[in-house]
Scaffold this motif. Structure first.
Motif, mmCIF file in Angstrom:
data_model
loop_
_atom_site.group_PDB
_atom_site.id
_atom_site.type_symbol
_atom_site.label_atom_id
_atom_site.label_comp_id
_atom_site.label_asym_id
_atom_site.label_seq_id
_atom_site.Cartn_x
_atom_site.Cartn_y
_atom_site.Cartn_z
ATOM 1 N N UNK A 78 0.853 -1.180 0.000
ATOM 2 C CA UNK A 78 0.000 0.000 0.000
ATOM 3 C C UNK A 78 0.892 1.234 0.000
ATOM 4 N N UNK A 79 0.468 2.260 -0.768
ATOM 5 C CA UNK A 79 1.142 3.550 -0.675
ATOM 6 C C UNK A 79 1.086 3.980 0.783
ATOM 7 N N UNK A 80 -0.023 3.707 1.391
ATOM 8 C CA UNK A 80 -0.204 3.819 2.828
ATOM 9 C C UNK A 80 -0.057 5.209 3.387
ATOM 10 N N UNK A 81 -0.566 5.415 4.572
ATOM 11 C CA UNK A 81 -0.363 6.703 5.214
ATOM 12 C C UNK A 81 0.042 6.476 6.657
ATOM 13 N N UNK A 82 0.443 5.248 6.980
ATOM 14 C CA UNK A 82 0.855 4.944 8.347
ATOM 15 C C UNK A 82 2.366 4.772 8.409
ATOM 16 N N UNK A 83 2.879 4.604 9.635
ATOM 17 C CA UNK A 83 4.323 4.479 9.829
ATOM 18 C C UNK A 83 4.904 3.270 9.123
ATOM 19 N N UNK A 84 4.188 2.167 9.151
ATOM 20 C CA UNK A 84 4.685 0.930 8.537
ATOM 21 C C UNK A 84 3.867 0.656 7.269
ATOM 22 N N UNK A 85 4.527 0.346 6.136
ATOM 23 C CA UNK A 85 3.762 0.050 4.921
ATOM 24 C C UNK A 85 2.820 -1.131 5.152
ATOM 25 N N UNK A 86 1.631 -1.043 4.588
ATOM 26 C CA UNK A 86 0.657 -2.122 4.780
ATOM 27 C C UNK A 86 0.666 -3.038 3.563
ATOM 28 N N UNK A 87 0.323 -4.302 3.808
ATOM 29 C CA UNK A 87 0.378 -5.289 2.731
ATOM 30 C C UNK A 87 -1.026 -5.667 2.299
ATOM 31 N N UNK A 88 -1.165 -5.779 0.984
ATOM 32 C CA UNK A 88 -2.477 -5.965 0.370
ATOM 33 C C UNK A 88 -2.568 -7.373 -0.203
ATOM 34 N N UNK A 89 -3.360 -8.238 0.419
ATOM 35 C CA UNK A 89 -3.470 -9.601 -0.118
ATOM 36 C C UNK A 89 -4.451 -9.640 -1.280
ATOM 37 N N UNK A 90 -4.031 -10.128 -2.443
ATOM 38 C CA UNK A 90 -4.928 -10.231 -3.605
ATOM 39 C C UNK A 90 -5.091 -11.703 -3.956
ATOM 40 N N UNK A 91 -6.315 -12.109 -4.219
ATOM 41 C CA UNK A 91 -6.580 -13.514 -4.544
ATOM 42 C C UNK A 91 -6.517 -13.720 -6.073
ATOM 43 N N UNK A 92 -6.358 -14.987 -6.469
ATOM 44 C CA UNK A 92 -6.403 -15.311 -7.904
ATOM 45 C C UNK A 92 -7.738 -14.822 -8.475
ATOM 46 N N UNK A 93 -8.825 -15.209 -7.809
ATOM 47 C CA UNK A 93 -10.158 -14.887 -8.306
ATOM 48 C C UNK A 93 -10.340 -13.381 -8.528
ATOM 49 N N UNK A 94 -10.003 -12.594 -7.516
ATOM 50 C CA UNK A 94 -10.325 -11.165 -7.629
ATOM 51 C C UNK A 94 -9.410 -10.470 -8.630
#
Ligand code: OOB
Length: 553
Positions: free
Chosen positions: A201-217
């Protein structure tokens, strides 16, 4: 095609938020989620388009059959190293030909790529590796004058879970990628409803956030994108932005190109010097840029030294493109502009290729899917009047319901009924097109590269001479925005260069280093006693540091 998958809840990778069963069922019934995996997708394309060129990188060219076979061989090699389904693997590769082989090999194995960018340094990479408990880290030896093996040595020492560093090129003390192409083995098929990889995530918090993406989506977003961008097997996509970013990966990007049976051409650098000869040589039909690069291309096209006549579509997104620049695309480059407003969390909006000029120039497009739900709300979460500006909230068949292992961030970034709070201030036109007007999140969008203010502030606060720090955006004619750090020193202010050098030493990516540093005695406050970043921004008048070009490589 599996229409009746068992409860996702029980199956999804721990730490991820599933779509509620009712929504998942609806998305399957509507045919959005078709129960396909990336591994199957490539197998099917190799069967249908075996001899067609899938990837061009430098002098190398791979057909679909070759890409498919190499992914199988590499999956076997990864397995022999001990990499297991659901293991996380941080990938930090420039736009090399092996990029997609590595991705598809991990997809087939069911191991989960975490897509880092080439610009990231030890602060970011160590954090991704430790946060995801990654078992492997895949790099190139050197790129753009930077030796990734030195970075890997640091990361390896800092992250105990990391068992393997795999290197494309001269591996030094690590494992050469070239030695991992082994005899293919039987592998269990990952579930289409499970996570396939992580975006950042471009994120706006101190630690970058991770974005889980599924095959389906994700595959659904590819299908939708291909249709909108009219890709087919004659399409040639130039991957000029960093391949791991969501835009060149899937909007429609290289993965969309593979889905359509076309050809993806890798540019090691997005500059016209590299990209224009490739467009001419490979007869590129579509490519994607961030706005500052589009400006550079528009300037360079004046020289008319290369034949760019094959280019049909120039996509621009990642940050707001000015109407003035948008108007120059067709006259200067002879192709259709497509504005793209997307986010790694999911939702992607496109202007359509047959839209009237007025919409293409002045809006950021409309969503891919009829099932994308968009709400524009005020600060209290109430829907604004039609045409008014407010924060965009969204939910849909390819927008995540939560970040990975981030309960408290999720409570802030998602509403109780599952809408993602984009932090973008938008208005909707009567046609349902989105116009991005500004931002409510504490982030600097430096020509498409996202800088979370809090992350940089935390690093500044680690300096012994810094009492407090506030990082804000300042307008810039080229990048759109640059960053300025306001610093309250403890006693005598250190030289600004000492602070920026300190951030570099802490391993922060170059694009996050403040473009300007201002020392102040105190921060202006809002009515409720918080730092007023708005008031800080207003004190900025002129840039002091020599402008640098965007570090997109
Ligand atoms: C793309 O994805 P991210 O995750 O790097 O950044 C998302 C954020 C958006 O929330 C918005 O703030 C900004 O980037 N943004 C734009 C924009 N496109 C993205 N702001 C204004 N105008 C635009 N056209 O940047 C991304 C992902 C997929 C496709 C395209 C871009």
């Amino acid at each position: 095609m599996s229409l009746s998958a068992p409860s996702q809840e029980a199956d999804l990778l721990p730490g991820c938020t599933p779509w509620p069963e009712e929504f998942a069922a609806r998305y399957r019934e509507a045919g959005y989620w078709q129960g396909e995996t990336f591994g199957q997708m490539l197998r099917e394309r190799a069967r249908r388009h075996g001899d067609r060129t899938a990837v061009v990188a430098g002098d190398q060219r791979w057909t679909y059959r070759e890409l498919d076979a190499r992914a199988d061989q590499l999956a076997a090699g990864f397995k022999a190293l001990g990499i297991q389904p659901r293991d996380r693997v941080v990938i930090q590769l420039p736009n090399l030909g092996c990029f997609y082989e590595v991705c598809f090999a991990l997809f087939r194995l069911g191991a989960l790529p975490v897509f880092a960018l080439p610009a990231h340094r030890s602060a970011e990479i160590s954090s991704f590796c430790s946060y995801t408990e990654a078992v492997a880290y895949i790099i190139a030896d050197k790129h753009s004058g930077f030796d990734y093996r030195t970075l890997a040595t640091q990361v390896h020492a800092a992250v105990p879970t990391l068992k393997h560093v795999i290197v494309a090129g001269d591996a030094g003390p690590f494992t050469p990628l070239s030695q991992l192409y082994a005899t293919p083995v039987e592998l269990p098929e990952p579930r289409p409803s499970d996570v396939a990889f992580f975006q950042l995530s471009g994120g706006s918090t101190g630690v970058p956030k991770l974005i889980p993406r599924t095959h389906d989506d994700y595959i659904y977003s590819l299908r939708g994108s291909i249709e909108i961008c009219q890709l087919d097997e004659s399409s040639v996509y130039l991957c000029a932005l960093p391949a791991a970013h969501n835009f060149p990966l899937s909007s429609p990007g290289a993965l969309g190109t593979f889905y359509a049976g076309g050809t993806a051409v890798m540019a090691l650098h997005p500059s016209p010097d590299v990209a224009f000869p490739l467009i001419e040589r490979e007869r590129v039909t579509i490519t994607a840029l961030v706005p500052p690069l589009a400006l550079i291309w528009l300037e360079a096209a004046k020289a008319r030294r290369h034949d760019l006549s094959s280019l049909r579509v120039l996509q621009v997104g990642g940050a707001r493109l000015s109407n003035e620049a948008a108007q120059r695309v067709r006259p200067m480059l002879g192709c259709t502009l497509q504005q793209v407003y997307g986010m790694a969390e999911g939702l992607v909006n496109y202007t359509r290729l047959d839209d009237p000029e007025e919409l293409v120039v002045s809006t950021q497009g409309r969503p891919i899917s009829p099932a994308d739900e968009l709400r524009v709300v005020d600060e209290d979460g109430n829907e604004v009047a039609p045409g008014e500006t407010g924060q965009l909230l969204t939910r849909g068949p390819y927008t995540i319901r939560g970040y990975y292992k981030a309960e408290s961030a999720n409570a802030r970034s998602f509403t109780a009924d599952g809408f993602y709070c984009t932090g973008d201030l938008v208005r909707l036109t009567p046609e349902g097109y989105v116009v991005v007007e500004g931002r409510a999140k504490d982030l600097i969008n430096r020509g498409g590269e996202k800088v979370a203010a809090e992350e940089v502030e935390n690093h500044l606060l680690a300096h012994p001479a810094v009492r407090d720090a506030a990082v804000v955006s300042m307008p810039d004619p080229f990048l759109g925005e640059r960053s300025c750090a306001f610093v309250i020193p403890r006693e005598v202010p250190p030289p600004a260069t000492a602070l920026t050098a300190f951030l570099r030493e802490r391993g922060l990516a170059a694009y996050k280093i403040p473009d300007r540093v201002e020392f102040v005695e105190s921060f202006p406050q809002t009515g409720v006693g918080k730092v007023s970043k708005k008031a800080l921004r207003e004190t900025l008048t002129r840039p002091t540091r020599t402008p640098t070009s965007p570090s997109v490589s």
